[in-house]
Design an enzyme around this catalytic site. Structure first.
Site, short mmCIF file in Angstrom:
data_model
loop_
_atom_site.label_atom_id
_atom_site.label_comp_id
_atom_site.label_asym_id
_atom_site.label_seq_id
_atom_site.Cartn_x
_atom_site.Cartn_y
_atom_site.Cartn_z
N LYS A 178 0.79 -1.13 0.02
CA LYS A 178 0.15 -0.07 0.04
C LYS A 178 0.80 1.15 -0.16
CE LYS A 178 -3.72 -2.50 0.01
NZ LYS A 178 -3.19 -3.80 -0.25
C1 PLP Z 1 -9.37 -3.15 -1.67
C2 PLP Z 1 -8.57 -3.97 -0.43
N1 PLP Z 1 -9.62 -4.22 0.57
C3 PLP Z 1 -9.01 -4.72 1.71
C4 PLP Z 1 -7.86 -5.23 1.85
C5 PLP Z 1 -7.52 -6.08 2.86
O1 PLP Z 1 -6.29 -5.34 3.67
P1 PLP Z 1 -5.22 -6.25 4.48
O2 PLP Z 1 -4.27 -7.11 3.53
O3 PLP Z 1 -4.34 -5.05 5.22
O4 PLP Z 1 -6.16 -6.91 5.45
C6 PLP Z 1 -7.09 -5.11 0.75
C7 PLP Z 1 -5.56 -5.42 0.69
O5 PLP Z 1 -4.90 -5.84 -0.07
C8 PLP Z 1 -7.40 -4.51 -0.58
O6 PLP Z 1 -6.59 -4.13 -1.48
#
Ligand code: PLP
Length: 376
Positions: A178
């Site tokens: 990110k």
């Molecule tokens: C659009 C989106 N939503 C939710 C998530 C979930 O995030 P995390 O990996 O921090 O749990 C991601 C992670 O890649 C994502 O790209």
């Protein structure tokens, strides 16, 4: 991929020297200070740091009171966690097509609202803001709560406001892919003190040990442990201070690439707020052209991106939960005959579209060289 540097290293060293690694709102207060800085940066009244974007989505849904019997509208192009979080709170994700902006199609969204619809989760994919004006209009008209998934758009603006702060509640992810990172991590943003209190409750089973107010008389319910540690708090504070510079460079790259692709006659995927564009994608007439373009360094065809494509969400599509007694589809009385997943236009767009990873392809000062190489 964002790489931490020397400043993060020193910040973590300070936590080690202090010896208290657990979130500690009386000592170094790094998590608490990060939350205050994030709230300030996003111009949001409340920010809550937690262990991942997925945890953030679960807590946001629980804060909004979403559960068994409810339907939540989710775009068919997102990371599987958006749909998975809905199921984990006992509700059902109803998939919505994307349009040429590669974000949720508001016309399809309207057509999929039923008496059971309680919320919509617009997802700002690959640093591209959704059409929030129209989403809010539709949501208000139909009594839907708006939970923004800004996991992939930390710091991205939409008409002067930051993605994640426009709806009722928003979520960031800070995993390593990110715009800023602590390896794993996430945050919730909201202006609503009631939602904030509930989200804080949802993310921390033992909320009472915290010195922060639990927000008045909201009843405390059984939560989870999605807290972050002071180590993550330390890293995130440094990462946040670096974010504006990073975003400025990304914006510069998008402009350079936009021009280069335009000169070449490529169809650059339109943005809902072109002035704030922070991510770039190209849509071709045919799948073959997209496959060919994706051979370039730093370019990825969206269809090849694993669990971002809904047809890869096997557990969701095949209705598999950890226990057979957990049955969100049954609770919402969704029969096997009702189609809630088919989004053929999304698949067609993903097959023909490619995104450029602005951070992976070349050092930032060499945006023009990069543009030439990609547009060649
Ligand atoms: C659009 C989106 N939503 C939710 C998530 C979930 O995030 P995390 O990996 O921090 O749990 C991601 C992670 O890649 C994502 O790209």
């Amino acid at each position: 991929m964002v790489r931490p540097g020397l400043r993060e290293w020193f910040a973590v060293g300070r936590v080690f020297a202090n010896g208290n690694l657990l979130r500690n709102d009386d000592g170094l207060k790094l998590c608490q200070r990060f939350e205050a800085e994030l709230a300030d940066f996003t111009r949001s009244k409340h920010a809550l740091a937690l262990s991942s974007g997925t945890a953030g989505l679960i807590c946001a849904l629980q804060a909004c009171g979403i559960g068994p019997g409810d339907e939540v509208l989710v775009p068919a192009y997102t990371w599987m966690a958006t749909a998975g979080a809905v199921l984990l709170v006992g509700a059902v994700p109803v998939l919505v097509e994307i349009n040429e902006t590669l974000t949720i199609d508001v016309d399809d969204l309207s057509s999929k609202i039923t008496a059971r619809s309680r919320a919509v989760i617009p997802v700002h994919m690959i640093n591209r803001a959704c059409d929030m004006d129209r989403i809010l209009e539709i949501a208000r008209k139909n009594g839907l709560q708006v939970i923004e998934d800004a996991s992939q758009a930390v710091g991205v603006l939409y008409k002067g406001r930051m993605c994640g702060t426009i709806g009722d509640i928003g979520v960031f992810s800070f995993n390593q892919h990110k715009n800023m990172t602590s390896g794993e991590g996430g945050a919730i943003l909201t202006n609503d003190p009631h939602l904030f209190t509930r989200a804080m409750n949802a993310h921390d089973m033992g909320i009472s040990y915290r010195t922060q107010s639990t927000g008045g008389n909201a009843p405390v319910f059984v939560g989870n442990n999605y807290r972050i540690s002071e180590i993550q708090g330390a890293i995130l504070r440094v990462q946040l201070s670096k974010l504006p510079g990073r975003l400025k460079k990304m914006r510069g790259r998008v402009r350079t690439l936009d021009r280069a692709f335009g000169d070449r006659g490529y169809l650059v995927a339109p943005q809902n707020d072109p002035d704030a564009a922070m991510g770039i994608a190209v849509t071709f007439d045919t799948e073959e052209e997209a496959i060919d373009f994706a051979k370039k360094r730093g370019v990825r065809r969206l269809f090849d991106n694993s669990k971002h494509v809904y047809t890869e969400w096997h557990a969701v599509l095949e209705r598999r939960m950890a226990h057979s007694g957990l049955d969100p589809w049954g609770w919402a009385e969704i029969s096997n005959g009702r189609e809630i997943n088919a989004c053929p236009r999304t698949l067609d767009l993903l097959r023909r579209s490619c995104a450029v990873n602005l951070m992976a392809v070349a050092p930032f000062p060499f945006a023009r060289i990069l543009a030439k190489r990609l547009a060649a």
